[in-house]
Design a protein around this motif. Sequence first.
Motif, PDB file in Angstrom:
ATOM      1  N   GLY A  22     -32.738  -9.499  -0.197  1.00  0.00           N
ATOM      2  CA  GLY A  22     -33.590  -9.228  -0.653  1.00  0.00           C
ATOM      3  C   GLY A  22     -35.216 -10.312  -0.858  1.00  0.00           C
ATOM      4  N   ALA A  23     -36.182 -10.213  -1.327  1.00  0.00           N
ATOM      5  CA  ALA A  23     -37.197 -11.324  -1.102  1.00  0.00           C
ATOM      6  C   ALA A  23     -36.185 -12.654  -1.001  1.00  0.00           C
ATOM      7  CB  ALA A  23     -37.634 -11.161  -1.742  1.00  0.00           C
ATOM      8  N   ILE A  24     -36.968 -13.196  -0.290  1.00  0.00           N
ATOM      9  CA  ILE A  24     -36.408 -14.454   0.346  1.00  0.00           C
ATOM     10  C   ILE A  24     -36.666 -15.461  -0.462  1.00  0.00           C
ATOM     11  CG2 ILE A  24     -38.076 -15.323   2.733  1.00  0.00           C
ATOM     12  CD1 ILE A  24     -34.260 -14.936   3.108  1.00  0.00           C
ATOM     13  N   THR A  25     -37.848 -15.617  -1.255  1.00  0.00           N
ATOM     14  CA  THR A  25     -38.065 -16.854  -2.291  1.00  0.00           C
ATOM     15  C   THR A  25     -36.629 -17.644  -2.678  1.00  0.00           C
ATOM     16  OG1 THR A  25     -39.257 -15.091  -3.378  1.00  0.00           O
ATOM     17  CG2 THR A  25     -39.841 -16.840  -4.419  1.00  0.00           C
ATOM     18  N   ASN A  26     -35.954 -17.057  -3.051  1.00  0.00           N
ATOM     19  CA  ASN A  26     -34.547 -18.633  -3.505  1.00  0.00           C
ATOM     20  C   ASN A  26     -34.726 -19.836  -1.745  1.00  0.00           C
ATOM     21  OD1 ASN A  26     -34.729 -17.798  -6.154  1.00  0.00           O
ATOM     22  ND2 ASN A  26     -32.985 -16.521  -5.330  1.00  0.00           N
ATOM     23  N   VAL A  27     -34.345 -18.700  -0.956  1.00  0.00           N
ATOM     24  CA  VAL A  27     -34.130 -19.368   0.503  1.00  0.00           C
ATOM     25  C   VAL A  27     -35.477 -20.460   0.827  1.00  0.00           C
ATOM     26  CG1 VAL A  27     -33.197 -19.372   2.534  1.00  0.00           C
ATOM     27  CG2 VAL A  27     -33.044 -18.085   0.744  1.00  0.00           C
ATOM     28  N   ALA A  28     -36.717 -19.309   0.722  1.00  0.00           N
ATOM     29  CA  ALA A  28     -37.627 -20.436   1.155  1.00  0.00           C
ATOM     30  C   ALA A  28     -38.313 -21.583   0.279  1.00  0.00           C
ATOM     31  CB  ALA A  28     -38.944 -19.259   1.366  1.00  0.00           C
ATOM     32  N   SER A  29     -38.242 -21.474  -0.942  1.00  0.00           N
ATOM     33  CA  SER A  29     -38.180 -22.374  -1.474  1.00  0.00           C
ATOM     34  C   SER A  29     -37.166 -23.792  -2.044  1.00  0.00           C
ATOM     35  CB  SER A  29     -37.703 -21.712  -3.470  1.00  0.00           C
ATOM     36  OG  SER A  29     -38.574 -21.246  -4.046  1.00  0.00           O
ATOM     37  N   ALA A  30     -36.169 -22.910  -1.587  1.00  0.00           N
ATOM     38  CA  ALA A  30     -34.615 -24.471  -0.984  1.00  0.00           C
ATOM     39  C   ALA A  30     -35.938 -25.442  -0.254  1.00  0.00           C
ATOM     40  CB  ALA A  30     -34.063 -24.711  -1.147  1.00  0.00           C
ATOM     41  N   ILE A  31     -35.936 -24.475   1.040  1.00  0.00           N
ATOM     42  CA  ILE A  31     -36.331 -25.017   2.248  1.00  0.00           C
ATOM     43  C   ILE A  31     -37.731 -26.184   2.176  1.00  0.00           C
ATOM     44  CG2 ILE A  31     -37.657 -24.962   4.551  1.00  0.00           C
ATOM     45  CD1 ILE A  31     -35.803 -22.506   4.847  1.00  0.00           C
ATOM     46  N   LEU A  32     -38.753 -25.739   1.201  1.00  0.00           N
ATOM     47  CA  LEU A  32     -39.956 -26.104   0.637  1.00  0.00           C
ATOM     48  C   LEU A  32     -39.531 -27.533   0.191  1.00  0.00           C
ATOM     49  CD1 LEU A  32     -42.134 -23.152   0.098  1.00  0.00           C
ATOM     50  CD2 LEU A  32     -42.247 -24.576   1.900  1.00  0.00           C
ATOM     51  N   MET A  33     -38.372 -27.201  -1.009  1.00  0.00           N
ATOM     52  CA  MET A  33     -37.764 -28.560  -1.875  1.00  0.00           C
ATOM     53  C   MET A  33     -37.467 -30.174  -0.932  1.00  0.00           C
ATOM     54  SD  MET A  33     -37.267 -25.920  -4.807  1.00  0.00           S
ATOM     55  CE  MET A  33     -35.613 -27.244  -5.372  1.00  0.00           C
ATOM     56  N   ASN A  34     -36.560 -29.123   0.151  1.00  0.00           N
ATOM     57  CA  ASN A  34     -35.804 -29.734   0.680  1.00  0.00           C
ATOM     58  C   ASN A  34     -36.037 -29.670   2.631  1.00  0.00           C
ATOM     59  OD1 ASN A  34     -34.335 -32.043   2.046  1.00  0.00           O
ATOM     60  ND2 ASN A  34     -33.418 -32.834   0.348  1.00  0.00           N
ATOM     61  N   PRO A  35     -36.790 -29.750   3.007  1.00  0.00           N
ATOM     62  CA  PRO A  35     -37.108 -29.567   4.719  1.00  0.00           C
ATOM     63  C   PRO A  35     -36.099 -29.734   5.191  1.00  0.00           C
ATOM     64  CG  PRO A  35     -39.116 -30.383   3.505  1.00  0.00           C
ATOM     65  CD  PRO A  35     -38.519 -30.359   2.531  1.00  0.00           C
ATOM     66  N   ASP A  36     -35.206 -31.059   5.167  1.00  0.00           N
ATOM     67  CA  ASP A  36     -34.466 -31.159   5.720  1.00  0.00           C
ATOM     68  C   ASP A  36     -32.798 -30.276   6.185  1.00  0.00           C
ATOM     69  OD1 ASP A  36     -35.804 -33.739   6.212  1.00  0.00           O
ATOM     70  OD2 ASP A  36     -34.135 -35.260   4.940  1.00  0.00           O
ATOM     71  N   ILE A  37     -32.787 -29.487   4.783  1.00  0.00           N
ATOM     72  CA  ILE A  37     -31.827 -28.428   4.717  1.00  0.00           C
ATOM     73  C   ILE A  37     -31.587 -27.817   6.748  1.00  0.00           C
ATOM     74  CG2 ILE A  37     -31.389 -28.323   2.232  1.00  0.00           C
ATOM     75  CD1 ILE A  37     -32.485 -25.638   2.300  1.00  0.00           C
ATOM     76  N   ILE A  38     -32.317 -27.056   6.668  1.00  0.00           N
ATOM     77  CA  ILE A  38     -33.414 -26.292   8.346  1.00  0.00           C
ATOM     78  C   ILE A  38     -31.974 -27.148   9.530  1.00  0.00           C
ATOM     79  CG2 ILE A  38     -35.119 -25.439   7.574  1.00  0.00           C
ATOM     80  CD1 ILE A  38     -36.219 -27.251   9.772  1.00  0.00           C
ATOM     81  N   GLU A  39     -31.578 -28.122   9.154  1.00  0.00           N
ATOM     82  CA  GLU A  39     -31.025 -29.323  10.153  1.00  0.00           C
ATOM     83  C   GLU A  39     -29.339 -28.384  10.188  1.00  0.00           C
ATOM     84  OE1 GLU A  39     -32.058 -32.837  11.915  1.00  0.00           O
ATOM     85  OE2 GLU A  39     -32.334 -33.319   9.794  1.00  0.00           O
ATOM     86  N   ASN A  40     -29.030 -27.881   8.631  1.00  0.00           N
ATOM     87  CA  ASN A  40     -27.610 -28.076   8.599  1.00  0.00           C
ATOM     88  C   ASN A  40     -27.487 -26.318   7.853  1.00  0.00           C
ATOM     89  OD1 ASN A  40     -26.856 -30.717   8.630  1.00  0.00           O
ATOM     90  ND2 ASN A  40     -26.843 -30.993   6.623  1.00  0.00           N
ATOM     91  N   ILE A  41     -28.347 -25.284   8.106  1.00  0.00           N
ATOM     92  CA  ILE A  41     -28.005 -24.104   7.858  1.00  0.00           C
ATOM     93  C   ILE A  41     -28.669 -22.686   8.579  1.00  0.00           C
ATOM     94  CG2 ILE A  41     -28.107 -24.608   4.937  1.00  0.00           C
ATOM     95  CD1 ILE A  41     -30.945 -23.461   5.617  1.00  0.00           C
ATOM     96  N   VAL A  42     -28.077 -21.630   8.625  1.00  0.00           N
ATOM     97  CA  VAL A  42     -28.243 -20.561   9.932  1.00  0.00           C
ATOM     98  C   VAL A  42     -28.302 -19.488   8.732  1.00  0.00           C
ATOM     99  CG1 VAL A  42     -27.265 -18.499  11.311  1.00  0.00           C
ATOM    100  CG2 VAL A  42     -26.616 -20.946  11.184  1.00  0.00           C
ATOM    101  N   VAL A  43     -30.182 -19.329   8.360  1.00  0.00           N
ATOM    102  CA  VAL A  43     -30.890 -17.984   7.547  1.00  0.00           C
ATOM    103  C   VAL A  43     -30.288 -15.941   7.958  1.00  0.00           C
ATOM    104  CG1 VAL A  43     -32.617 -17.115   5.902  1.00  0.00           C
ATOM    105  CG2 VAL A  43     -32.070 -19.369   6.318  1.00  0.00           C
ATOM    106  N   VAL A  44     -29.340 -16.158   7.836  1.00  0.00           N
ATOM    107  CA  VAL A  44     -29.789 -14.227   8.155  1.00  0.00           C
ATOM    108  C   VAL A  44     -29.787 -13.118   7.433  1.00  0.00           C
ATOM    109  CG1 VAL A  44     -28.006 -12.153   8.636  1.00  0.00           C
ATOM    110  CG2 VAL A  44     -27.503 -14.668   9.318  1.00  0.00           C
ATOM    111  N   TRP A  45     -31.057 -12.796   7.848  1.00  0.00           N
ATOM    112  CA  TRP A  45     -31.943 -12.156   6.676  1.00  0.00           C
ATOM    113  C   TRP A  45     -32.305 -10.401   7.070  1.00  0.00           C
ATOM    114  CZ3 TRP A  45     -38.049 -11.935   6.216  1.00  0.00           C
ATOM    115  CH2 TRP A  45     -38.116 -11.319   4.533  1.00  0.00           C
ATOM    116  N   LEU A  46     -32.128  -9.889   6.181  1.00  0.00           N
ATOM    117  CA  LEU A  46     -32.264  -8.063   5.620  1.00  0.00           C
ATOM    118  C   LEU A  46     -34.224  -8.537   5.465  1.00  0.00           C
ATOM    119  CD1 LEU A  46     -30.763  -5.460   6.356  1.00  0.00           C
ATOM    120  CD2 LEU A  46     -31.406  -5.055   4.348  1.00  0.00           C
ATOM    121  N   GLY A  47     -34.996  -7.704   6.884  1.00  0.00           N
ATOM    122  CA  GLY A  47     -36.224  -8.354   6.131  1.00  0.00           C
ATOM    123  C   GLY A  47     -37.123  -7.533   7.251  1.00  0.00           C
TER     124      GLY A  47
END
Length: 302
Positions: free
Chosen positions: A135-160
Amino acid sequence: MKYPIISEERRIQRLQPKKGKLRMVLDTDTFNEIDDQFAVVYALQSSERLQVEAFYAAPFHNDLSTGPHDGMRKSYEELHKILKLMNRTEVPVYLGSDRYLPGPEIPVESEGARNLIERALSSSPEDPLYVVAIGAITNVASAILMNPDIIENIVVVWLGGHALHWPDTREFNLEQDIHAARVMLDSGVPLVLVPCHGAASNLKTTLAEIEAYVKDAGVIGAYLHETFRNCHSDHFAYSRVIWDLAAIAYLVDDEHTPSVLVASPILSDAARWSQDGTRHLIRYVRHVERDPIFRDLFRKLI
């Protein structure tokens, strides 16, 4: 916004398809269209490959909602409905953003974003959390902006968006929140981009096929059949794209979603792609094979 720097070698390693069972969460605007319901069921029925840990309700705004907050709440309720029909109420569902990002790099806090941060921080680069968004990627983007360190531990698969060669990328998931889409493309988070037109658009099916292979597959099969039947007034020579299956299919068996590494595209305000070969790499699904994906889904519903 300063994001952690992930070396290109490490990013490529994270973007290689991984063997074994994968931990994942699913971010979905479930009430928006009928394809989300199919994707939710496909993920839950693929337990040999996917460990679904949580669902996040994504905002959406169209004829089915009065605004993004209402769309998110309806998606939240639809997720609970599906899980109840499947007797899978042990999987938690979290409320997502009640609005789109109000500006560049301005997050929208929600229980879904906070839970995503918590799960990501308990993961590791060696055993990443796969964040599937349809869907709209708002939730995931918000989480990254709230704590950018999470990009080191996730892989995002986005239909967009649409394919990079498409005349524009005015696609519902992307265009609703361009600020959030840019976070995905610019932050350096390991990203698998699944385009709609040009890739997922191959995933068409018909009422006749749904009646033959889904309708009698228990309570959830009957529900999927009902939603498909009611999505259109005339099913004569009519087929419908079940877009969101593509993102789940990539994780279930990447051979059915051939992909390549490309430089992360640049997204304009007019929702058009441009390329700069010096940017970091993402994985880009260039094709989706329709038959084996539906065959796998139908077999898992029997």
